[in-house]
Scaffold this motif. Structure first.
Motif, PDB file in Angstrom:
ATOM      1  N   PHE A  52      16.113   0.026  11.718  1.00 50.59           N
ATOM      2  CA  PHE A  52      17.088   0.802  12.480  1.00 50.59           C
ATOM      3  C   PHE A  52      18.075   1.347  11.456  1.00 50.59           C
ATOM      4  O   PHE A  52      18.791   0.571  10.822  1.00 50.59           O
TER       5      PHE A  52
ATOM      6  N   THR B 279       8.876   1.981  12.360  1.00 51.00           N
ATOM      7  CA  THR B 279       8.127   0.764  12.621  1.00 51.00           C
ATOM      8  C   THR B 279       6.737   0.863  12.001  1.00 51.00           C
ATOM      9  O   THR B 279       6.209   1.953  11.805  1.00 51.00           O
TER      10      THR B 279
ATOM     11  N   THR C 145      14.157  -5.773  10.470  1.00 55.67           N
ATOM     12  CA  THR C 145      13.598  -7.013  11.013  1.00 55.67           C
ATOM     13  C   THR C 145      12.110  -7.017  10.712  1.00 55.67           C
ATOM     14  O   THR C 145      11.479  -5.959  10.660  1.00 55.67           O
TER      15      THR C 145
ATOM     16  N   ASN D 152      10.420  -3.438  11.479  1.00 58.32           N
ATOM     17  CA  ASN D 152      11.241  -2.477  12.218  1.00 58.32           C
ATOM     18  C   ASN D 152      12.489  -2.168  11.412  1.00 58.32           C
ATOM     19  O   ASN D 152      13.131  -3.077  10.895  1.00 58.32           O
TER      20      ASN D 152
ATOM     21  N   SER E 100      15.080 -11.027   8.673  1.00 58.00           N
ATOM     22  CA  SER E 100      15.824  -9.771   8.786  1.00 58.00           C
ATOM     23  C   SER E 100      16.437  -9.446   7.431  1.00 58.00           C
ATOM     24  O   SER E 100      16.385 -10.239   6.495  1.00 58.00           O
TER      25      SER E 100
ATOM     26  N   TYR F 119      14.583   5.279  13.866  1.00 55.68           N
ATOM     27  CA  TYR F 119      13.886   4.028  14.129  1.00 55.68           C
ATOM     28  C   TYR F 119      12.512   4.164  13.501  1.00 55.68           C
ATOM     29  O   TYR F 119      11.754   5.087  13.826  1.00 55.68           O
TER      30      TYR F 119
ATOM     31  N   TYR G  78       8.256   7.121  11.904  1.00 58.90           N
ATOM     32  CA  TYR G  78       9.611   7.046  12.449  1.00 58.90           C
ATOM     33  C   TYR G  78       9.853   8.101  13.519  1.00 58.90           C
ATOM     34  O   TYR G  78       9.119   9.072  13.642  1.00 58.90           O
TER      35      TYR G  78
END
Length: 174
Positions: free
Chosen positions: A78, A71, A104, A76, A120, A69, A52
């Protein structure tokens, strides 16, 4: 007359001693306030962890927030975090807080990439951790969270409870 003069001189000397005694007052020495030798600080910081990146801001020494954020593997996240520092011991800042995020995902479930799943969801997590300040500019943060995750893909929904250990290095530029 001599007795009167002696009496006047005696009272004048006594009066001057009383005036002098009033001027010389014993004033206690003030105790200096303990200086804060801690590196803990407020303000804006930029952090990187695995996997992150975050932008954290402490409004004061107790309350802060962070935008993150994360990934990895086609996922992903947020997220926004809120922090409450309830103990400060030397250069350690012990905190608790909450995290909420939007997830997501788009990932292959087999080796030849023919079966893909995308969708999502959300995540919500209470957290507990500590931040150690190496200096006024750098800190290491470690926290443990328990996110509740809810995901949707087409007509399928599923939820789960996870255990997550986060670690990151933060830089305070200002």
């Amino acid at each position: 007359m001599r007795k009167l003069a002696s009496l006047i001189v005696f009272f004048l000397l006594l009066n001057s001693c009383v005036v002098w005694a009033k001027k010389v007052q014993v004033v206690p020495t003030p105790i200096p306030e303990a200086e804060d030798y801690s590196n803990i600080r407020t303000g804006l910081s930029v952090g990187v962890g695995w996997p992150y990146a975050g932008l954290k801001y402490y409004f004061n020494r107790d309350i802060g927030t962070e935008l993150r954020y994360a990934t990895g593997g086609g996922i992903n996240v947020f997220a926004a975090r809120g922090y409450w520092s309830f103990a400060k011991i030397s250069n350690f800042n012990v905190f608790t807080g909450l995290e909420a995020g939007y997830v997501t995902f788009d990932t292959a479930l087999n080796a030849d990439d023919s079966f893909r799943v995308s969708g999502s969801g959300y995540e919500f997590a209470p957290l507990f951790g500590s931040e150690y300040f190496f200096s006024r500019e750098f800190s290491l943060s470690l926290d443990f969270s328990m996110p509740i995750v809810g995901l949707n893909s087409r007509n399928v929904s599923l939820g789960d409870l996870q255990w997550v250990l986060n670690g990151g290095l933060y830089f305070y530029p200002f």
